[in-house]
Design an enzyme around this catalytic site. Sequence first.
Site, short mmCIF file in Angstrom:
data_model
loop_
_atom_site.label_atom_id
_atom_site.label_comp_id
_atom_site.label_asym_id
_atom_site.label_seq_id
_atom_site.Cartn_x
_atom_site.Cartn_y
_atom_site.Cartn_z
CE1 TYR A 154 7.04 -6.82 -3.97
CE2 TYR A 154 8.82 -4.84 -3.32
CZ TYR A 154 7.51 -5.61 -2.68
OH TYR A 154 7.20 -6.25 -1.48
CE LYS A 161 6.12 -5.39 1.63
NZ LYS A 161 4.91 -5.30 3.32
O1 0WD Z 1 6.58 -12.92 -1.77
C1 0WD Z 1 5.38 -12.50 -0.96
N1 0WD Z 1 4.42 -13.50 -1.01
C2 0WD Z 1 5.94 -11.81 0.39
C3 0WD Z 1 5.34 -11.16 0.71
C4 0WD Z 1 7.59 -11.44 0.50
C5 0WD Z 1 7.78 -10.62 1.14
C6 0WD Z 1 7.08 -9.84 1.75
N2 0WD Z 1 5.87 -10.41 2.09
C7 0WD Z 1 5.09 -8.81 2.96
C8 0WD Z 1 3.72 -8.75 2.16
O2 0WD Z 1 4.34 -7.51 0.65
C9 0WD Z 1 2.96 -8.62 3.43
O3 0WD Z 1 3.22 -7.86 3.71
O4 0WD Z 1 4.73 -10.42 3.39
C10 0WD Z 1 2.73 -10.08 4.13
C11 0WD Z 1 1.94 -11.25 3.66
O5 0WD Z 1 1.63 -11.70 2.52
P1 0WD Z 1 1.52 -12.80 1.54
O6 0WD Z 1 1.00 -13.75 3.06
O7 0WD Z 1 2.45 -12.78 0.12
O8 0WD Z 1 0.06 -12.39 1.07
P2 0WD Z 1 -1.90 -12.30 1.83
O9 0WD Z 1 -1.47 -13.50 1.56
O10 0WD Z 1 -2.29 -12.12 0.41
O11 0WD Z 1 -2.12 -11.53 3.10
C12 0WD Z 1 -2.08 -10.17 3.01
C13 0WD Z 1 -2.89 -9.59 4.16
C14 0WD Z 1 -4.35 -9.61 3.24
O12 0WD Z 1 -4.83 -10.52 1.76
P3 0WD Z 1 -5.65 -9.97 0.91
O13 0WD Z 1 -4.71 -11.07 -0.52
O14 0WD Z 1 -7.01 -10.36 1.02
O15 0WD Z 1 -4.99 -8.98 0.19
O16 0WD Z 1 -3.02 -8.34 4.23
C15 0WD Z 1 -4.15 -8.10 4.25
C16 0WD Z 1 -5.49 -9.20 3.76
O17 0WD Z 1 -5.86 -10.20 4.72
N3 0WD Z 1 -4.92 -7.02 4.01
C17 0WD Z 1 -5.17 -6.16 4.97
N4 0WD Z 1 -5.54 -6.20 6.64
C18 0WD Z 1 -5.76 -5.09 6.71
N5 0WD Z 1 -6.73 -4.07 6.33
C19 0WD Z 1 -5.56 -4.58 4.00
C20 0WD Z 1 -6.63 -4.02 5.14
N6 0WD Z 1 -6.88 -2.46 4.39
N7 0WD Z 1 -5.24 -5.18 3.59
C21 0WD Z 1 -4.47 -6.62 2.74
#
Ligand code: 0WD
Length: 253
Positions: A154, A161
């Site tokens: 991580y 975080k």
């Molecule tokens: O296990 C997990 N999946 C966990 C995620 C456990 C605990 C927390 N999280 C957090 C992540 O760190 C994040 O803060 O939850 C949040 C959402 O993550 P997610 O749902 O796991 O991931 P995802 O569906 O990929 O959504 C994150 C999105 C990006 O998707 P992609 O895959 O295209 O990177 O964040 C957005 C984008 O839509 N994103 C941005 N939006 C605007 N500007 C940018 C940016 N520069 N970069 C990424």
Amino acid sequence: MILEGKKALVFGVANDRSIAYGISESFKNNGARLAFNYMGNAIKKRLEPISEKLGGEFIFQCDVTSDEQIAESVKLVKEKWGTIDVLVHSVAFAHKEDLQGRFIETSRDGFLTAMNISAYSLIALCKAFEEVINPNGSVICMTYYGSQKVIPNYNVMGVAKAALESSVRYLASDFGPKGVRVNAISAGPIKTLSASGISDFREILNHIETHAPLRRNVTTAEVGNTASYLASDMSSAVTGDIIYVDCGFQSVG
Ligand code: 0WD
């Protein structure tokens, strides 16, 4: 319908496996009005049908590293809605090479990128949307236990975080006199697009299934329901907090 009539801006729906999707579904089921950001045209195409399904009222381009795009988003939101009640930050990014191996290898650029997109962006959004967020409003962001403990691979995201969680406390203090609350949900691991960038992520999921009190992993719907609670007036005295939605893992891990 604990969110009846509340206007919620959701940042971070990439597809229907995103945590922000689970949050949006729960918001919709609880009566909220929704609008979504997208980062670029590839995500826009994916987001359009999702927004339609969830009854989103509009979508807008916003890369959270761009102050111009953030300012444009505020302008658009003002035109469309005037004010908002809820802002969800569910955005993070780190280079793949920084999510594996030894943390000590993190480059300056990798560190700054992760911090910029995953932590500073919350501050930037709060600052920009301060003028449109209603009293009793709620800001919610997403964090992970890797901020507190060393979780293999991580790495730099754990540091980002930790910065995000600390920012939640300072932002809650700034917004408190307005009645606006700021909290983070610390979700257990979920297989999403972002998570697939973390090396050996399957092992983390397996570890939770064996060691978490509930002996299973969390779902995006469960994270969504906690987000609905935080967005609603049911949590009116909760701010500056990190709420774990992780099947109890942090109590034993
Ligand atoms: O296990 C997990 N999946 C966990 C995620 C456990 C605990 C927390 N999280 C957090 C992540 O760190 C994040 O803060 O939850 C949040 C959402 O993550 P997610 O749902 O796991 O991931 P995802 O569906 O990929 O959504 C994150 C999105 C990006 O998707 P992609 O895959 O295209 O990177 O964040 C957005 C984008 O839509 N994103 C941005 N939006 C605007 N500007 C940018 C940016 N520069 N970069 C990424």
